[in-house]
Scaffold this motif. Structure first.
Motif, PDB file in Angstrom:
ATOM      1  N   ALA A  58       3.210   9.112   0.434  1.00 46.35           N
ATOM      2  CA  ALA A  58       3.189  10.238  -0.491  1.00 46.35           C
ATOM      3  C   ALA A  58       4.255  11.262  -0.107  1.00 46.35           C
ATOM      4  CB  ALA A  58       1.807  10.885  -0.497  1.00 46.35           C
ATOM      5  N   GLN A  59       4.447  11.446   1.184  1.00 42.69           N
ATOM      6  CA  GLN A  59       5.427  12.420   1.670  1.00 42.69           C
ATOM      7  C   GLN A  59       6.844  11.860   1.654  1.00 42.69           C
ATOM      8  OE1 GLN A  59       4.389  14.024   5.484  1.00 42.69           O
ATOM      9  NE2 GLN A  59       5.930  15.656   5.391  1.00 42.69           N
ATOM     10  N   TYR A  60       6.956  10.567   1.963  1.00 40.00           N
ATOM     11  CA  TYR A  60       8.262   9.907   2.002  1.00 40.00           C
ATOM     12  C   TYR A  60       8.178   8.621   1.180  1.00 40.00           C
ATOM     13  CZ  TYR A  60       8.804  13.062   5.961  1.00 40.00           C
ATOM     14  OH  TYR A  60       8.859  14.180   6.748  1.00 40.00           O
ATOM     15  N   PRO A  61       8.315   8.726  -0.125  1.00 42.93           N
ATOM     16  CA  PRO A  61       8.142   7.549  -0.992  1.00 42.93           C
ATOM     17  C   PRO A  61       9.136   6.436  -0.659  1.00 42.93           C
ATOM     18  CG  PRO A  61       8.152   9.587  -2.266  1.00 42.93           C
ATOM     19  CD  PRO A  61       8.585   9.948  -0.888  1.00 42.93           C
ATOM     20  N   HIS A  62       8.630   5.196  -0.705  1.00 38.55           N
ATOM     21  CA  HIS A  62       9.454   3.996  -0.541  1.00 38.55           C
ATOM     22  C   HIS A  62       9.381   3.206  -1.847  1.00 38.55           C
ATOM     23  CE1 HIS A  62       8.831   4.975   3.660  1.00 38.55           C
ATOM     24  NE2 HIS A  62       9.412   3.882   4.098  1.00 38.55           N
ATOM     25  N   ARG A  63      10.501   2.899  -2.407  1.00 37.48           N
ATOM     26  CA  ARG A  63      10.488   2.002  -3.562  1.00 37.48           C
ATOM     27  C   ARG A  63      10.262   0.563  -3.104  1.00 37.48           C
ATOM     28  NH1 ARG A  63      14.292   4.508  -8.158  1.00 37.48           N
ATOM     29  NH2 ARG A  63      14.579   6.593  -7.270  1.00 37.48           N
ATOM     30  N   LEU A  64       9.735  -0.242  -4.016  1.00 33.02           N
ATOM     31  CA  LEU A  64       9.474  -1.674  -3.815  1.00 33.02           C
ATOM     32  C   LEU A  64       8.365  -1.942  -2.799  1.00 33.02           C
ATOM     33  CD1 LEU A  64      13.071  -3.203  -4.056  1.00 33.02           C
ATOM     34  CD2 LEU A  64      11.539  -2.352  -5.836  1.00 33.02           C
ATOM     35  N   ILE A  65       7.415  -1.028  -2.707  1.00 27.54           N
ATOM     36  CA  ILE A  65       6.169  -1.263  -1.985  1.00 27.54           C
ATOM     37  C   ILE A  65       5.037  -1.244  -3.006  1.00 27.54           C
ATOM     38  CG2 ILE A  65       4.487  -0.208  -0.403  1.00 27.54           C
ATOM     39  CD1 ILE A  65       6.679   0.573   1.436  1.00 27.54           C
ATOM     40  N   ASP A  66       4.075  -2.157  -2.870  1.00 29.26           N
ATOM     41  CA  ASP A  66       2.919  -2.225  -3.780  1.00 29.26           C
ATOM     42  C   ASP A  66       3.344  -2.441  -5.229  1.00 29.26           C
ATOM     43  OD1 ASP A  66       1.052  -1.909  -1.771  1.00 29.26           O
ATOM     44  OD2 ASP A  66       0.884   0.268  -2.020  1.00 29.26           O
ATOM     45  N   ILE A  67       4.218  -3.405  -5.460  1.00 33.96           N
ATOM     46  CA  ILE A  67       4.724  -3.600  -6.821  1.00 33.96           C
ATOM     47  C   ILE A  67       4.161  -4.840  -7.510  1.00 33.96           C
ATOM     48  CG2 ILE A  67       6.851  -2.301  -6.451  1.00 33.96           C
ATOM     49  CD1 ILE A  67       8.302  -4.976  -6.087  1.00 33.96           C
ATOM     50  N   ILE A  68       3.551  -5.780  -6.754  1.00 31.09           N
ATOM     51  CA  ILE A  68       2.998  -6.969  -7.393  1.00 31.09           C
ATOM     52  C   ILE A  68       1.650  -7.328  -6.773  1.00 31.09           C
ATOM     53  CG2 ILE A  68       5.265  -7.919  -7.990  1.00 31.09           C
ATOM     54  CD1 ILE A  68       4.852  -9.960  -5.733  1.00 31.09           C
ATOM     55  N   ASP A  69       0.903  -8.161  -7.490  1.00 29.58           N
ATOM     56  CA  ASP A  69      -0.382  -8.649  -7.021  1.00 29.58           C
ATOM     57  C   ASP A  69      -0.160  -9.830  -6.060  1.00 29.58           C
ATOM     58  OD1 ASP A  69      -3.481  -8.618  -7.715  1.00 29.58           O
ATOM     59  OD2 ASP A  69      -2.853 -10.728  -7.633  1.00 29.58           O
ATOM     60  N   PRO A  70      -1.047 -10.025  -5.077  1.00 29.50           N
ATOM     61  CA  PRO A  70      -0.885 -11.149  -4.148  1.00 29.50           C
ATOM     62  C   PRO A  70      -0.887 -12.528  -4.802  1.00 29.50           C
ATOM     63  CG  PRO A  70      -2.412  -9.540  -3.244  1.00 29.50           C
ATOM     64  CD  PRO A  70      -2.129  -9.121  -4.651  1.00 29.50           C
ATOM     65  N   ALA A  71      -1.394 -12.639  -6.018  1.00 21.50           N
ATOM     66  CA  ALA A  71      -1.388 -13.932  -6.705  1.00 21.50           C
ATOM     67  C   ALA A  71      -0.022 -14.247  -7.300  1.00 21.50           C
ATOM     68  CB  ALA A  71      -2.444 -13.947  -7.804  1.00 21.50           C
ATOM     69  N   GLU A  72       0.864 -13.267  -7.346  1.00 19.64           N
ATOM     70  CA  GLU A  72       2.185 -13.450  -7.936  1.00 19.64           C
ATOM     71  C   GLU A  72       3.209 -13.782  -6.858  1.00 19.64           C
ATOM     72  OE1 GLU A  72       2.429 -10.417 -11.586  1.00 19.64           O
ATOM     73  OE2 GLU A  72       1.941  -9.402  -9.713  1.00 19.64           O
ATOM     74  N   SER A  73       4.336 -14.311  -7.294  1.00 22.44           N
ATOM     75  CA  SER A  73       5.433 -14.586  -6.372  1.00 22.44           C
ATOM     76  C   SER A  73       6.560 -13.586  -6.614  1.00 22.44           C
ATOM     77  CB  SER A  73       5.950 -16.014  -6.546  1.00 22.44           C
ATOM     78  OG  SER A  73       6.434 -16.207  -7.862  1.00 22.44           O
ATOM     79  N   TYR A  74       7.380 -13.410  -5.604  1.00 25.44           N
ATOM     80  CA  TYR A  74       8.483 -12.450  -5.677  1.00 25.44           C
ATOM     81  C   TYR A  74       9.647 -13.045  -4.917  1.00 25.44           C
ATOM     82  CZ  TYR A  74      10.716  -7.816  -5.648  1.00 25.44           C
ATOM     83  OH  TYR A  74      11.569  -6.744  -5.845  1.00 25.44           O
ATOM     84  N   SER A  75      10.730 -13.322  -5.612  1.00 22.18           N
ATOM     85  CA  SER A  75      11.850 -14.034  -5.011  1.00 22.18           C
ATOM     86  C   SER A  75      12.939 -13.077  -4.547  1.00 22.18           C
ATOM     87  CB  SER A  75      12.449 -15.003  -6.037  1.00 22.18           C
ATOM     88  OG  SER A  75      13.060 -14.272  -7.097  1.00 22.18           O
ATOM     89  N   ALA A  76      13.895 -13.636  -3.805  1.00 22.71           N
ATOM     90  CA  ALA A  76      15.056 -12.852  -3.402  1.00 22.71           C
ATOM     91  C   ALA A  76      15.835 -12.381  -4.626  1.00 22.71           C
ATOM     92  CB  ALA A  76      15.947 -13.675  -2.481  1.00 22.71           C
ATOM     93  N   ALA A  77      15.844 -13.191  -5.679  1.00 24.16           N
ATOM     94  CA  ALA A  77      16.519 -12.780  -6.911  1.00 24.16           C
ATOM     95  C   ALA A  77      15.794 -11.599  -7.553  1.00 24.16           C
ATOM     96  CB  ALA A  77      16.581 -13.955  -7.887  1.00 24.16           C
ATOM     97  N   ASP A  78      14.454 -11.631  -7.535  1.00 22.28           N
ATOM     98  CA  ASP A  78      13.684 -10.487  -8.046  1.00 22.28           C
ATOM     99  C   ASP A  78      14.025  -9.231  -7.250  1.00 22.28           C
ATOM    100  OD1 ASP A  78      12.288 -12.028  -9.940  1.00 22.28           O
ATOM    101  OD2 ASP A  78      10.770 -12.585  -8.459  1.00 22.28           O
TER     102      ASP A  78
END
Length: 323
Positions: A58-78
């Motif tokens: 909340a104090q130091y936001p990070h993008r690309l954290i908590d963006i998908i559900d564990p049932a989904e996949s996320y590739s290097a291209a994504d």
């Protein structure tokens, strides 16, 4: 001075202190943080990924954290697509993208681009899994060796995920993974020769790790123990209770989660789970060091030094990031 906008890569092995240094940098520089971590993308996987606390985020936001559900996949291209979008947004506001994390494949994809490989094909993948069940993974590895010996040499027969992908690429596209990568390398070389980088930023490359490898091993063991005390096993119990997750998913194959899942399946005792989780994390750190040793223009910092912020700022000044 480069006409390209600045960006900072802050890399290093797991448990090296990357997040702490990144936050210190944001306190004195106009930086915004982008996570480069293949496990932190998943929601509801907080303890075993050593995710920064909600208060810290909340104090130091990070993008690309908590963006998908564990049932989904996320590739290097994504990741490359999302990171480039985030970097452009940060730059447009006059700030510096600070990318922090240890998933080295993501950094490589961002810096060099990716081979144009075919997307996953559920039908072909199911066929390969059926063949593996009938013939064994060794037989599939021999198939790969016959069409793509280069890939077969770097993929172990007991690595079904990468073995399946390499054969899938061949069957779907008619070209081997090696051929796709050679084309991508040639495209990167052409881009470099023409002065058009795959990543349109002036990048300062920082890495942090303890100079003494034993110190890192002790940190890894201590952190895994703390995770268990914080309720790591209960976190995995909650994931299992959903009913739609299984060990074949990238999220559950993440270091630590795989070992706790096996423990809950009765395959490992609690002590064995802890030992194997620590060993797997050390192996991850070893792979990260291997990547880092091949990275060019990398400025190293020792995690145990007390003045890493000033050292990092001094280095950033020498590469015109702060100009």
């Amino acid at each position: 001075m480069s006409a390209l906008p600045p960006a900072i890569f802050l890399m290093g092995p797991t448990a090296a202190g990357k997040t702490d240094l990144a936050i210190e940098l944001t306190k004195v520089l106009p930086c915004e943080l982008i996570s480069v971590d293949s496990a932190l993308v998943y929601r509801d996987m907080d303890i075993g990924t050593a995710k920064p606390s909600k208060a810290l985020l909340a104090q130091y936001p990070h993008r690309l954290i908590d963006i998908i559900d564990p049932a989904e996949s996320y590739s290097a291209a994504d990741f490359r697509t999302d990171a480039l979008s985030a970097m452009a947004d940060i730059t447009a506001r006059g700030n510096i993208p600070l990318l922090v994390g240890g998933t080295m494949l993501y950094y490589k994809a961002l810096q060099e681009g990716l081979a144009d490989m075919p997307p996953a094909d559920a039908r072909v993948r199911a066929e390969l899994e059926q063949e593996a069940a009938r013939l064994g993974w060794q037989a599939l590895h021999e198939q790969l060796a016959s069409v793509d010996p280069v890939s077969a040499a770097r993929i172990h027969p007991n690595d079904p995920q990468r073995l399946t992908r390499a054969l899938e690429v061949w069957r779907v596209s008619g070209q081997t993974m090696t051929e796709h990568r050679l084309k991508q390398t040639a495209q990167s070389a052409d881009a470099d020769a023409s002065g058009h980088s795959q990543l349109p930023y002036t990048v300062a490359n920082l890495a942090i790790a303890p100079a003494n490898r034993q110190v890192l091993h002790e940190r890894i063991a201590q952190r895994f123990t703390i995770m268990l005390e914080q309720g790591f096993v209960d976190e995995v119990v909650a994931l299992r209770s959903r009913g739609d997750l299984h060990p074949g998913l990238p999220s559950i194959r993440a270091v630590g989660y795989r070992q706790v899942w096996d423990h809950l399946d009765g395959k490992l005792t609690s002590a064995e789970m802890q030992e194997r989780g620590i060993i797997a994390t050390r192996q991850l750190a070893k792979r990260q060091f291997t990547w880092l040793r091949s990275w060019s223009d990398l400025h190293w910092l020792d995690s145990l030094d007390s003045d890493n912020l000033s050292r990092a700022l001094k280095y950033l000044g020498t590469v015109s990031i702060l100009s």
